[in-house]
Design a protein around this motif. Structure first.
Motif, mmCIF file in Angstrom:
data_model
loop_
_atom_site.group_PDB
_atom_site.id
_atom_site.type_symbol
_atom_site.label_atom_id
_atom_site.label_comp_id
_atom_site.label_asym_id
_atom_site.label_seq_id
_atom_site.Cartn_x
_atom_site.Cartn_y
_atom_site.Cartn_z
ATOM 1 N N SER A 28 20.626 -38.867 20.109
ATOM 2 C CA SER A 28 21.450 -37.811 19.420
ATOM 3 C C SER A 28 22.548 -38.563 19.351
ATOM 4 O O SER A 28 23.051 -39.945 20.135
ATOM 5 C CB SER A 28 21.801 -36.670 20.154
ATOM 6 N N LEU A 29 23.164 -38.188 17.814
ATOM 7 C CA LEU A 29 24.536 -38.555 17.365
ATOM 8 C C LEU A 29 26.019 -38.346 18.559
ATOM 9 O O LEU A 29 26.178 -37.390 18.646
ATOM 10 C CB LEU A 29 25.583 -38.542 16.363
ATOM 11 N N ASP A 30 27.027 -39.769 18.977
ATOM 12 C CA ASP A 30 27.875 -38.923 19.573
ATOM 13 C C ASP A 30 28.793 -39.019 19.015
ATOM 14 O O ASP A 30 28.791 -39.932 18.918
ATOM 15 C CB ASP A 30 27.934 -40.221 20.542
ATOM 16 N N LEU A 31 29.887 -38.012 18.656
ATOM 17 C CA LEU A 31 30.789 -38.220 17.137
ATOM 18 C C LEU A 31 32.612 -38.189 18.600
ATOM 19 O O LEU A 31 33.215 -37.815 17.889
ATOM 20 C CB LEU A 31 30.798 -36.204 16.605
ATOM 21 N N GLY A 32 32.156 -38.667 19.207
ATOM 22 C CA GLY A 32 33.369 -38.384 20.226
ATOM 23 C C GLY A 32 34.592 -40.008 19.556
ATOM 24 O O GLY A 32 35.447 -40.559 20.489
ATOM 25 N N ASN A 33 33.813 -40.837 18.419
ATOM 26 C CA ASN A 33 35.045 -41.529 18.766
ATOM 27 C C ASN A 33 35.578 -42.291 18.100
ATOM 28 O O ASN A 33 36.496 -43.270 17.713
ATOM 29 C CB ASN A 33 33.440 -42.943 17.224
ATOM 30 N N GLY A 34 35.712 -40.917 16.749
ATOM 31 C CA GLY A 34 37.260 -41.333 16.094
ATOM 32 C C GLY A 34 37.371 -39.101 15.563
ATOM 33 O O GLY A 34 36.725 -38.960 16.045
ATOM 34 N N SER A 35 38.595 -39.494 15.987
ATOM 35 C CA SER A 35 39.389 -37.979 15.617
ATOM 36 C C SER A 35 39.032 -37.734 14.388
ATOM 37 O O SER A 35 38.552 -36.517 14.586
ATOM 38 C CB SER A 35 40.850 -38.187 15.511
ATOM 39 N N ASN A 36 38.888 -38.721 13.672
ATOM 40 C CA ASN A 36 38.650 -37.726 11.647
ATOM 41 C C ASN A 36 36.761 -37.407 11.844
ATOM 42 O O ASN A 36 36.627 -36.942 10.615
ATOM 43 C CB ASN A 36 39.275 -38.513 11.122
ATOM 44 N N GLU A 37 36.317 -38.230 12.525
ATOM 45 C CA GLU A 37 34.357 -37.842 12.439
ATOM 46 C C GLU A 37 34.318 -36.747 13.394
ATOM 47 O O GLU A 37 34.568 -36.200 13.865
ATOM 48 C CB GLU A 37 33.867 -38.752 13.643
ATOM 49 N N ARG A 38 33.106 -35.965 11.906
ATOM 50 C CA ARG A 38 32.943 -34.680 12.340
ATOM 51 C C ARG A 38 31.453 -34.585 12.148
ATOM 52 O O ARG A 38 31.454 -35.763 10.865
ATOM 53 C CB ARG A 38 33.661 -33.619 11.910
ATOM 54 N N PRO A 39 30.473 -34.082 11.858
ATOM 55 C CA PRO A 39 28.820 -33.813 11.699
ATOM 56 C C PRO A 39 29.186 -33.232 9.989
ATOM 57 O O PRO A 39 29.916 -31.847 9.809
ATOM 58 C CB PRO A 39 28.058 -33.109 12.448
ATOM 59 N N PRO A 40 28.578 -33.601 9.351
ATOM 60 C CA PRO A 40 28.174 -33.112 7.803
ATOM 61 C C PRO A 40 27.776 -31.446 8.301
ATOM 62 O O PRO A 40 26.978 -31.085 8.866
ATOM 63 C CB PRO A 40 27.147 -33.731 6.911
ATOM 64 N N ASP A 41 27.867 -30.520 7.355
ATOM 65 C CA ASP A 41 27.758 -28.961 7.176
ATOM 66 C C ASP A 41 26.240 -29.178 6.799
ATOM 67 O O ASP A 41 25.205 -28.699 7.612
ATOM 68 C CB ASP A 41 28.309 -28.266 6.417
ATOM 69 N N SER A 42 25.894 -30.470 5.545
ATOM 70 C CA SER A 42 24.215 -30.506 5.488
ATOM 71 C C SER A 42 23.840 -32.329 5.397
ATOM 72 O O SER A 42 25.220 -32.446 5.270
ATOM 73 C CB SER A 42 24.220 -29.846 4.358
ATOM 74 N N LEU A 43 23.168 -32.819 5.146
ATOM 75 C CA LEU A 43 23.190 -33.632 4.880
ATOM 76 C C LEU A 43 21.250 -34.376 4.296
ATOM 77 O O LEU A 43 21.069 -33.669 4.432
ATOM 78 C CB LEU A 43 22.471 -34.726 6.181
ATOM 79 N N GLY A 44 21.331 -35.544 3.269
ATOM 80 C CA GLY A 44 20.698 -35.294 2.757
ATOM 81 C C GLY A 44 20.224 -34.254 1.368
ATOM 82 O O GLY A 44 21.438 -33.750 1.292
ATOM 83 N N THR A 45 19.658 -34.199 1.065
ATOM 84 C CA THR A 45 19.139 -33.103 -0.751
ATOM 85 C C THR A 45 18.519 -33.172 -1.260
ATOM 86 O O THR A 45 17.286 -34.093 -0.691
ATOM 87 C CB THR A 45 20.224 -34.594 -1.740
ATOM 88 N N SER A 46 17.929 -32.070 -1.591
ATOM 89 C CA SER A 46 16.696 -32.115 -2.042
ATOM 90 C C SER A 46 16.510 -32.171 -3.835
ATOM 91 O O SER A 46 15.436 -31.594 -4.086
ATOM 92 C CB SER A 46 16.140 -29.998 -1.781
ATOM 93 N N TRP A 47 17.905 -32.235 -4.007
ATOM 94 C CA TRP A 47 17.866 -32.636 -5.315
ATOM 95 C C TRP A 47 17.304 -33.603 -5.682
ATOM 96 O O TRP A 47 17.403 -34.797 -5.805
ATOM 97 C CB TRP A 47 19.906 -32.786 -6.348
ATOM 98 N N LEU A 48 16.743 -33.380 -6.817
ATOM 99 C CA LEU A 48 16.304 -35.207 -7.575
ATOM 100 C C LEU A 48 16.441 -34.976 -9.193
ATOM 101 O O LEU A 48 16.597 -34.095 -9.827
ATOM 102 C CB LEU A 48 14.658 -34.556 -7.742
ATOM 103 N N PRO A 49 17.124 -36.396 -9.833
ATOM 104 C CA PRO A 49 17.427 -36.579 -11.347
ATOM 105 C C PRO A 49 15.921 -35.849 -12.552
ATOM 106 O O PRO A 49 15.532 -35.917 -11.507
ATOM 107 C CB PRO A 49 18.268 -37.396 -11.398
#
Length: 471
Positions: A28-49
């Motif tokens: 699991s990702l530890d997000l405590g490394n930097g004050s500006n780090e935070r998880p994205p609301d979403s990751l990846g995409t279902s969009w295709l060109p």
């Protein structure tokens, strides 16, 4: 040379690869490394060109080099444009960037600038050109796709840019290194302890511009380049730094990122039930390619070597989850060797290789899930006026799956002039030759839109091909 490449096509590399792929862990990702780090609301995409266009250098976000359109018979040249206004000796490399039914964009790389050119898709008329400056000595700039009217690229060091595809003007330019250098000591960003090793690589979507760097992953706003989030990946390795980023692939709720040097790993970052997880898989490549996604949790990689003085031991590997599922050694040969990138139709993976001893173009079709050889095609080059061992002038073209056809190519690119070469179309089911066309340029890239096949030369030339049956 043993130093890693600045990009797939800007240097010659010869290395000895060793080691066996092994399982790395999932955490699991530890997000405590930097004050500006935070998880994205979403990751990846279902969009295709759209499949009508070829907006990424490898067609889409998964790097498949695939289009449903094809040319089944020998095509004709509709128009071509050669780079004549700049001495070829000062040009490091030229390549196709993106192609639509209306426009083709190319990039010429020089010591301290990238020269972008846009041509009309119908008549090949030059529409605009733009010179993007960067500091000499930095790594080669990388291109990240044409999305919603913006072409995304980096300057090879610290900056990410969005270029207006309509006129070549720069919409925004952001320095990412300054932001993370304050949060993480430089020694954890690159072995050189400098911004030169930051090496950002972009991949754009309508919602997020994904950036891979020696820090980890970044998510930027397409509107202005501001950073939404970042994920530090250094906690997931034992070494002091991530070292060399080599490429991204983006799927729904998942991002794949390959790294080279002493790291030699493929990181898979995914959202599972709302939790962010990171898997690291060790690779048997010091210089791995970008990942080519073939399934929900499956990817295939080759090495990022285009030409070398000795053959490589492993040609391709398949990764599923945390494991390297298979390794394919390729074709035994002697002397200098050249290699192509990968393409896939989902069921098969295609890659080409040539060796100085045999002087053959060898194309392999592997089962994506198992790496088992499905078919191979061997074509002699002895009468084709090219030489694999010609001091690094020989190159294999990027393969592309277009409809039921696999397009491959090869050519010699002398320091002066545009070179020479050939493009060959094979049936992707059995490898039979469908047609072949020779060129007075050395083919490097191919891109298929709904109505044309574009062939990019190694010195920045572009050739537009059509066929009576294209579509």
């Amino acid at each position: 040379m043993s130093m890693p490449s600045l990009s797939r096509r800007d240097a010659l590399r010869t290395i000895g690869l060793a080691g066996v792929a092994s399982v790395a862990g999932c955490s699991s990702l530890d997000l405590g490394n930097g004050s500006n780090e935070r998880p994205p609301d979403s990751l990846g995409t279902s969009w295709l060109p759209s499949t009508e266009d070829w907006r990424f250098q490898y067609a889409n976000l998964q790097n498949t080099a695939r289009s449903p359109h094809e040319i089944q018979t020998p095509p004709t040249i509709e128009w071509q444009h050669r780079i004549t206004d700049t001495p070829s000796a000062s040009l490091i490399a030229g390549e196709l960037v993106a192609s639509t039914a209306d426009q083709v964009i190319t990039a010429g790389r020089f010591d301290s600038e990238v020269h972008l050119r846009a041509y009309g898709g119908i008549n090949g008329k030059l529409r605009w050109n733009r010179r993007i400056q960067y500091q000499p000595g930095r790594r080669t700039p990388r291109l990240g796709g044409l999305v919603d009217g913006s072409l995304y690229m980096t300057d090879g060091g610290t900056d990410v840019l969005a270029v207006n595809a309509a006129d070549g003007t720069v919409r925004w330019r952001r320095n990412l290194y300054d932001r993370v250098a304050n949060a993480v000591p430089e020694k954890f960003l690159s072995p050189s302890n400098s911004a030169v090793g930051f090496s950002p690589i972009p991949v754009a979507t309508p919602e997020t511009v994904y950036i891979q760097s020696s820090y980890g992953l970044h998510g930027l706003k397409p509107e202005d380049g501001s950073e939404r989030w970042r994920l530090y990946l250094g906690d997931h390795i034992d070494e002091a730094s991530l070292e060399d980023p080599y490429g991204l692939a983006v799927t729904d709720r998942q991002v794949w990122a390959s790294y080279g040097g002493h790291v030699q790993a493929l990181f898979t970052v995914r959202l599972t039930d709302g939790s962010l997880e990171v898997e690291r898989t060790h690779l048997p490549f010091e210089f791995p390619s970008l990942p080519v996604v073939t399934g929900d949790r499956e990817a295939v990689l080759t090495h990022d070597i285009v030409w070398g003085t000795s053959p490589q031991e492993t040609l391709a590997v398949g990764v599923a989850g945390e494991d390297v599922e298979w390794q394919f050694p390729g074709h035994a040969g002697e002397g200098a060797a050249a290699y192509s990138p990968l393409a896939t139709d989902g069921d098969r993976v295609f890659v080409a290789a040539s060796h100085e001893k045999q002087e053959q173009l060898v194309v392999f079709a592997l089962q994506a899930a198992t790496g088992k050889l499905e078919w191979s095609q061997h074509k002699s080059l002895t009468d084709r006026n090219v030489t694999v061992g010609a001091d690094g002038e020989f190159r294999l073209c990027q393969p592309a799956v277009i409809g039921e056809t696999l397009v491959v190519g090869y050519g010699n690119n002398p320091e002066q002039g545009t070179g020479r070469g050939e493009v060959v179309a094979l049936s992707r089911a059995a490898g039979r030759v469908q047609w072949r066309s020779t060129f007075s340029v050395a083919p490097q890239d191919v891109m298929m839109t709904s109505n044309r096949l574009y062939v990019g030369g190694q010195q920045g030339s572009v050739v537009a091909l059509t066929g009576d049956d294209s579509g």
